[in-house]
Enzyme design. Structure first.
Site, mmCIF file in Angstrom:
data_model
loop_
_atom_site.group_PDB
_atom_site.id
_atom_site.type_symbol
_atom_site.label_atom_id
_atom_site.label_comp_id
_atom_site.label_asym_id
_atom_site.label_seq_id
_atom_site.Cartn_x
_atom_site.Cartn_y
_atom_site.Cartn_z
ATOM 1 N N ALA A 8 17.358 6.824 22.552
ATOM 2 C CA ALA A 8 16.109 6.505 23.250
ATOM 3 C C ALA A 8 15.004 6.162 22.264
ATOM 4 O O ALA A 8 13.836 6.434 22.497
ATOM 5 C CB ALA A 8 15.689 7.680 24.125
ATOM 6 N N GLY A 10 14.458 3.019 20.916
ATOM 7 C CA GLY A 10 14.062 1.607 20.927
ATOM 8 C C GLY A 10 12.700 1.383 21.572
ATOM 9 O O GLY A 10 12.212 2.191 22.368
ATOM 10 N N ARG A 14 11.904 -6.243 25.396
ATOM 11 C CA ARG A 14 12.024 -7.135 26.557
ATOM 12 C C ARG A 14 11.269 -6.636 27.785
ATOM 13 O O ARG A 14 11.088 -7.359 28.757
ATOM 14 C CB ARG A 14 13.523 -7.332 26.885
ATOM 15 C CG ARG A 14 14.268 -8.148 25.843
ATOM 16 C CD ARG A 14 15.776 -7.966 25.917
ATOM 17 N NE ARG A 14 16.210 -6.714 25.298
ATOM 18 C CZ ARG A 14 17.486 -6.331 25.169
ATOM 19 N NH1 ARG A 14 18.459 -7.107 25.653
ATOM 20 N NH2 ARG A 14 17.800 -5.185 24.592
ATOM 21 N N LYS A 349 -11.484 17.300 51.949
ATOM 22 C CA LYS A 349 -11.212 17.631 50.542
ATOM 23 C C LYS A 349 -11.483 19.102 50.282
ATOM 24 O O LYS A 349 -12.566 19.591 50.604
ATOM 25 C CB LYS A 349 -12.118 16.795 49.637
ATOM 26 C CG LYS A 349 -11.835 17.014 48.174
ATOM 27 C CD LYS A 349 -13.085 16.975 47.304
ATOM 28 C CE LYS A 349 -13.945 18.192 47.476
ATOM 29 N NZ LYS A 349 -15.074 18.276 46.555
ATOM 30 N N TYR A 364 -16.391 13.873 57.623
ATOM 31 C CA TYR A 364 -16.135 14.265 56.228
ATOM 32 C C TYR A 364 -16.300 15.768 56.090
ATOM 33 O O TYR A 364 -17.380 16.316 56.336
ATOM 34 C CB TYR A 364 -17.093 13.562 55.251
ATOM 35 C CG TYR A 364 -16.911 14.134 53.852
ATOM 36 C CD1 TYR A 364 -15.712 13.946 53.172
ATOM 37 C CD2 TYR A 364 -17.898 14.916 53.255
ATOM 38 C CE1 TYR A 364 -15.500 14.522 51.926
ATOM 39 C CE2 TYR A 364 -17.691 15.490 51.999
ATOM 40 C CZ TYR A 364 -16.483 15.287 51.345
ATOM 41 O OH TYR A 364 -16.270 15.858 50.121
ATOM 42 N N ASN A 384 -21.911 18.538 50.900
ATOM 43 C CA ASN A 384 -21.469 19.551 49.930
ATOM 44 C C ASN A 384 -22.053 19.331 48.542
ATOM 45 O O ASN A 384 -21.939 20.184 47.697
ATOM 46 C CB ASN A 384 -19.935 19.566 49.843
ATOM 47 C CG ASN A 384 -19.360 18.214 49.463
ATOM 48 O OD1 ASN A 384 -19.921 17.180 49.810
ATOM 49 N ND2 ASN A 384 -18.261 18.218 48.749
HETATM 50 C C1 UD1 Z 1 23.629 -2.326 24.094
HETATM 51 C C2 UD1 Z 1 24.990 -2.635 23.481
HETATM 52 C C3 UD1 Z 1 25.683 -3.638 24.365
HETATM 53 C C4 UD1 Z 1 25.836 -3.102 25.755
HETATM 54 C C5 UD1 Z 1 24.496 -2.662 26.328
HETATM 55 C C6 UD1 Z 1 24.741 -1.898 27.607
HETATM 56 C C7 UD1 Z 1 24.783 -2.380 21.050
HETATM 57 C C8 UD1 Z 1 24.640 -3.083 19.749
HETATM 58 N N1 UD1 Z 1 24.796 -3.141 22.151
HETATM 59 O O1 UD1 Z 1 22.880 -3.510 24.091
HETATM 60 O O2 UD1 Z 1 26.970 -3.926 23.837
HETATM 61 O O3 UD1 Z 1 26.421 -4.058 26.596
HETATM 62 O O4 UD1 Z 1 23.817 -1.791 25.406
HETATM 63 O O5 UD1 Z 1 23.586 -1.466 28.229
HETATM 64 O O6 UD1 Z 1 24.914 -1.161 21.087
HETATM 65 N N2 UD1 Z 1 18.289 2.246 20.600
HETATM 66 C C9 UD1 Z 1 17.924 3.171 19.629
HETATM 67 N N3 UD1 Z 1 17.731 2.730 18.357
HETATM 68 C C10 UD1 Z 1 17.924 1.451 17.991
HETATM 69 C C11 UD1 Z 1 18.299 0.509 18.966
HETATM 70 C C12 UD1 Z 1 18.491 0.942 20.263
HETATM 71 O O7 UD1 Z 1 17.752 4.349 19.915
HETATM 72 O O8 UD1 Z 1 17.738 1.157 16.800
HETATM 73 C C13 UD1 Z 1 18.459 2.713 21.975
HETATM 74 C C14 UD1 Z 1 17.525 2.028 22.937
HETATM 75 O O9 UD1 Z 1 16.323 2.771 23.048
HETATM 76 C C15 UD1 Z 1 18.321 2.001 24.225
HETATM 77 C C16 UD1 Z 1 19.761 1.979 23.746
HETATM 78 O O10 UD1 Z 1 19.748 2.377 22.417
HETATM 79 O O11 UD1 Z 1 18.127 3.156 25.003
HETATM 80 C C17 UD1 Z 1 20.376 0.583 23.861
HETATM 81 O O12 UD1 Z 1 19.591 -0.339 23.145
HETATM 82 P P1 UD1 Z 1 19.274 -1.783 23.708
HETATM 83 O O13 UD1 Z 1 18.411 -2.486 22.737
HETATM 84 O O14 UD1 Z 1 18.833 -1.707 25.112
HETATM 85 O O15 UD1 Z 1 20.734 -2.402 23.632
HETATM 86 P P2 UD1 Z 1 21.321 -3.599 24.507
HETATM 87 O O16 UD1 Z 1 20.821 -4.879 23.960
HETATM 88 O O17 UD1 Z 1 21.170 -3.343 25.929
HETATM 89 CA CA CA Z 2 19.992 -1.870 27.078
#
Ligand code: UD1
Ligand code: CA
Length: 463
Positions: A8, A10, A14, A349, A364, A384
């Site tokens: 978690a 990332g 997007r 309230k 009220y 009030n």
């Molecule tokens: C990833 C998979 C992909 C798969 C998809 C499914 C990889 C390289 N790709 O792609 O094959 O089909 O999930 O949902 O694994 N995260 C980190 N640190 C990082 C990068 C990501 O903790 O450096 C976490 C993100 O917060 C996220 C999860 O990993 O919760 C997945 O990352 P995301 O960038 O969403 O990967 P996808 O492009 O969806």
């Molecule tokens: Ca993903």
């Protein structure tokens, strides 16, 4: 021993948001909480959460019951898992790995992955799904015999690989020794310059280790959220699932398409939920109620046999057999005791309203205590606020407040007293008395005729 790592860290680029993706709200809960709850329901512990982007905020939102590993720089999913490995207990034999952005996952998915791992003694069991539109997902590569030999990311895939509809879902169950063995062998020589966790599959397969695909019977359970459009679609699926569960528990949902009920809400049997009803937060609804149409309730407790509709109610306690609506606004700190009736264009309230009391029109009430069986007439206002401080109004049992009364707080009205219509009450009213606080009516007989004549005499401008 079975443990888990949830990724978690990332940013969620997007999503185009200032907020870390892990704590994007979905039906009132942070996105990643759904994944954590599914793991907990499957009995997995400890759970290690990899945080990075907005780490403090994410950690605060998800809670202190987890172990947190910091991934200071987000260099890929493989790199994320590397940061978590030092936190794995020595006794861990299997490690579930999950992406924190796939909230539809169920405890059964985790159980199935673990059971398959135990039965096959695979180095890794990975959950795959066949999707009509695999865009964005890593594709599963199999050899001629059908064995999984690797995963190719969308951005690295050749056109023929892009046509593969079986995808990696980012749910895995690794044997701990195989995971520790594969991670240091990852490279970042790929389109994104990242250490891909998906590459562990190719690394393990190439070294002759056993890799097993567990294909989900229901691919929707494994869908991830990368964009807000996916958030909307996954949210719709989650909402529908929760509504179905409520229906199976004995709640009537007239129109699932327009009913929003958060997972934290409990609803009693035989309650009927009409269209466009929103139940949010820590809300508990009793049995045999009718809610809606057009109702918003947040953090409320509601007793049995209530009828609430076309109203907005926040942080209130509502006892049994209460009716509210249409067009009422009930605000925090309000308690409506059994049998209370609140009607149209009423705002309340921080008021306790006693059993059987009626507040039916254009009123009220703020910062007040009202007794039982009182009647609050149309247009009653509790004043009030003096511009600096709030003051309380106390109204006893059985009080009759006539229409358009203004009660200037602090003021106390004794039991069974009457307030004459249109009174401005500034002083306490003793029990069983009548208070009239308005100027008396004067009649000027023939006034109109006299006025007309005086105008004519002065050469008025009548036609
Ligand atoms: C990833 C998979 C992909 C798969 C998809 C499914 C990889 C390289 N790709 O792609 O094959 O089909 O999930 O949902 O694994 N995260 C980190 N640190 C990082 C990068 C990501 O903790 O450096 C976490 C993100 O917060 C996220 C999860 O990993 O919760 C997945 O990352 P995301 O960038 O969403 O990967 P996808 O492009 O969806
Ligand atoms: Ca993903």
């Amino acid at each position: 021993m079975l443990t888990a790592i949830v990724m978690a860290a990332g940013k969620g680029t997007r999503m185009k948001s200032e907020r870390p993706k892990a704590i994007t709200p979905l039906l009132g809960q942070p996105l990643t909480r759904y994944v954590l709850q599914a793991l907990e329901a499957a009995g997995v512990a400890p759970i290690i959460v990899v945080v990075g982007h907005g780490a403090d905020e994410v950690q605060r939102a998800l809670g202190e019951q987890y172990r947190y590993a910091l991934q200071a720089e987000q260099l890929g999913t493989g790199h994320a898992v590397m940061q978590a490995v030092p936190y794995l207990p020595a006794e861990a034999t299997h490690v579930l790995i999950a992406a924190g952005d796939s909230p539809l996952v169920t405890p059964e998915v985790f159980r199935a992955l673990h059971e398959t791992a135990l039965q096959t003694d695979a180095a890794c069991v990975l959950a795959t799904a066949i999707l009509d539109d695999p865009t964005g997902y890593g594709r599963i590569l199999r050899d001629a015999a059908g064995n999984v030999v690797g995963i190719v990311e969308e951005k690295d895939a050749a056109p023929d690989q892009k046509a593969i509809r079986e995808v990696c879902t980012s749910f895995y169950c690794f044997r701990a020794d195989a995971l520790r063995d594969a991670l240091p062998r990852l490279s970042n020589q790929n389109a994104q310059g990242e250490y891909y966790l998906t590459d562990t599959i190719g690394v393990l397969a190439a070294s002759g280790a056993r890799v097993v695909a567990w294909q989900s019977p229901d691919p929707t359970l494994l869908l991830g959220v990368n964009t807000r459009w996916e958030l909307a679609q996954v949210g719709h699926a989650l909402r529908t699932r929760l509504l179905k569960q409520l229906c199976l528990e004995g709640v009537t949902v007239i129109d699932p398409a327009t009913t929003y009920i958060e997972p934290t809400v409990r609803v009693g049997r035989d309650t009927v939920i009409e269209p466009n009803t929103h139940l949010r937060g820590d809300t508990i609804i009793g049995a045999n109620c009718t809610l809606g149409p057009d109702l918003y309730l947040q953090d409320c407790t509601v007793g049995d046999r209530c009828h609430l509709f076309r109203s907005h109610i926040i942080q209130a306690r509502i006892d049994a057999e209460v009716s509210v609506g249409p067009f009422a606004h009930i605000r925090p700190g309000t308690v409506l005791h059994t049998g209370v009736r609140v009607g149209d264009f009423v705002e309340i309230k921080n008021v306790e309203v006693g059993e059987g009391t009626k507040v039916l029109h254009l009123t009220y009430l703020g910062d007040a205590t009202i007794g039982k069986r009182a009647n609050i007439g149309a247009g009653t206002i509790t004043c009030n606020y003096d511009g600096e401080r709030k003051h309380r109004t106390v109204i006893g049992d059985g009080v009759f407040v006539g229409s358009h009364a203004t009660l200037i707080a602090p003021v106390t009205i004794g039991d069974d007293a009457y307030i004459a219509a249109a009174s401005a009450i500034t002083d306490d009213v003793p029990p069983e008395s009548l208070a009239i606080a308005r100027s008396y009516q004067t009649i000027k007989a023939g006034w109109v005729r006299k006025r007309r004549e005086s105008k004519k005499g002065a050469g008025g401008n009548e036609p």
